[in-house]
Design an enzyme around this catalytic site. Structure first.
Site, short mmCIF file in Angstrom:
data_model
loop_
_atom_site.label_atom_id
_atom_site.label_comp_id
_atom_site.label_asym_id
_atom_site.label_seq_id
_atom_site.Cartn_x
_atom_site.Cartn_y
_atom_site.Cartn_z
N HIS A 1 -9.69 0.63 -0.37
CA HIS A 1 -9.79 1.58 0.76
C HIS A 1 -10.96 1.40 1.65
CE1 HIS A 1 -6.12 3.50 -1.41
NE2 HIS A 1 -5.89 4.10 -0.09
N GLU B 1 -11.04 3.23 7.20
CA GLU B 1 -9.86 4.16 7.38
C GLU B 1 -10.79 5.52 7.84
OE1 GLU B 1 -6.15 6.80 5.33
OE2 GLU B 1 -7.77 5.86 4.28
N HIS C 1 1.06 -1.14 -0.03
CA HIS C 1 0.07 -0.04 -0.06
C HIS C 1 0.96 1.01 -0.03
CE1 HIS C 1 -4.02 1.90 1.17
NE2 HIS C 1 -3.29 2.68 1.00
N ASP D 1 1.65 9.26 -6.10
CA ASP D 1 1.93 10.57 -5.78
C ASP D 1 1.80 11.09 -4.45
OD1 ASP D 1 -0.73 9.50 -5.30
OD2 ASP D 1 -1.98 11.09 -6.12
N GLY E 1 -9.56 7.95 -2.50
CA GLY E 1 -10.46 9.30 -2.44
C GLY E 1 -11.34 9.41 -0.91
N ASP F 1 1.88 3.86 3.08
CA ASP F 1 0.56 4.49 2.52
C ASP F 1 1.22 5.61 1.67
OD1 ASP F 1 -1.93 5.36 1.73
OD2 ASP F 1 -2.13 6.55 3.64
N HIS G 1 1.20 4.85 -2.48
CA HIS G 1 0.91 5.77 -3.56
C HIS G 1 1.72 6.35 -4.40
CE1 HIS G 1 -3.52 5.58 -2.35
NE2 HIS G 1 -3.13 5.14 -1.32
#
Length: 381
Positions: free
Chosen positions: A213, A216, A25, A29, A186, A315, A27
């Protein structure tokens, strides 16, 4: 233990950075180098909140430490803005692989949302191809240095931007050419996986693996929807499955107690559905606020002790100023984990990887060999 530049070690002096790892996990970006953000921003004339890498790194960390997932996600307005060109995507992906390898990662899955990278004329397919070219260049460079790494793409649909079917179709088009799975990302609260039902139905019929996701910014209903509606094979974060645990403490403050699992928690545990836990990020976004504000309040340890399939993840390395080495070090310090515990986390991540079973077995063997070598080396000192 200091910042991520430190050499993180276990109590016996064994280096955590040198241990083989699996990253599930992480990302794209959220994994840029601050100096890369500066250089890419200069190329497109984007004004940034800081003019040097140190100050920019501090800005990302401070903005992300808000206790709100919505506020945390606002920092991505900067990173996605500099990833709107083929060269920008290629560079970010290339460096992503190099940074994973430097952290001891043998297998990594990079997740990102192609629909957020179209403002300068790229098509969805061109974004995926650019990222894949960058990843392959990174893998080639790592292997040329005598190390091993393998990386796959997870394409994410933005859960607030439609039903996700277009991104699901994109993932299927690039299956076998770098894409290994699908995700939705998102704002979670108010946007359950069931809203992307057309995408998940398509992926189900095509037997494409999904991680979602969930658990969370929203709780058990979100997790249930990820499992039932999306048929997720893994839970992105999933930390709030701990809401389905009833803990009965012993009287008079005695250590220990009793834990009863609710039906959803029992299902997740019994089916060994992997939790993609990200300790530092979970603190920043307020995902564990109901249990406390410090890492020792994170449900990670109780979930691990109860036999859930827990994996350790970053993350977003930029926003959390972290790495897998740092996350493992923080957990080891907080919960007194041994090298055997750290190996458990990596083996569980290897089993959860979106790879053919033969490749997962090979990865598990490499992890076992790496840990055995580290233990033997440590014992010989």
């Amino acid at each position: 233990m200091g910042g991520d530049g430190a050499e993180f070690t276990l109590p016996d002096g064994m280096s955590i950075r040198a241990l083989p790892k699996v990253s599930l996990h992480d990302h794209l970006d959220g994994g840029l180098r601050p100096d890369t953000v500066l250089e890419l921003a200069a190329e497109i004339g984007l004004e940034l909140p800081a003019d040097n890498a140190t100050a920019l790194a501090a800005w990302f960390a401070e903005q992300s430490d808000s206790g709100s997932l919505v506020e945390y996600l606002k920092t991505f307005q900067v990173t996605t803005a500099v990833l709107q060109t083929r060269q920008g995507l290629m560079r970010a992906a290339h460096e992503f692989v190099l940074d994973l390898a430097d952290d001891g990662v043998l297998y990594g899955e990079v997740r990102w949302a192609p629909e957020q990278h179209l403002t300068r004329g790229l098509t969805l397919d061109e974004t995926v191809e650019a990222v894949q070219e960058g990843l392959e260049a990174g893998v080639d460079e790592v292997r040329a240095s005598g190390r091993i790494i393998r990386v796959g793409q997870l394409l994410a649909a933005m859960r607030h931007a439609g039903d996700g079917r277009e991104i699901a179709e994109l993932a299927l088009r690039h299956r076998g050419r770098g894409v290994v799975g699908f995700d939705i990302a998102g704002p979670e609260d108010g946007f359950p996986p069931s809203l992307q039902q057309p995408a998940f139905d398509l992926l189900r019929d095509a037997l494409m693996p999904c991680t979602v996701h969930a658990g969370e910014a929203a709780g058990l209903d979100s997790i249930r929807s990820a499992l039932v509606d999306a048929r997720a094979l893994r839970l992105g974060h999933g930390v709030r499955i701990a809401e389905d645990l009833e803990v009965e403490a012993l009287p008079d403050g005695e250590p220990g107690g009793f834990v009863t699992l609710g039906p959803l928690a029992q299902w997740v545990k019994d089916r060994r559905i992997p939790l993609e836990l990200s300790p530092s990020s979970n603190l920043q976004t307020g995902a564990i606020a109901q249990w406390g504000q410090t890492l020792d309040a994170h449900p990670f340890d109780i979930l691990y002790q109860l036999g859930f399939t827990v994996t350790v993840n970053t993350d977003n390395r930029l926003q959390s100023r972290t790495s897998l080495t740092r996350e493992l070090s923080l957990l080891a310090d907080t919960f007194d984990y041994t090298i055997e515990d750290l190996q458990d986390f990596q083996q569980q991540a290897a089993e959860a990887a979106f790879l053919p079973v033969e490749d997962r077995e090979e990865l598990a063997d490499l992890i076992a060999e790496g840990f055995a070598s580290a233990i033997a080396h440590g014992a010989a000192r």
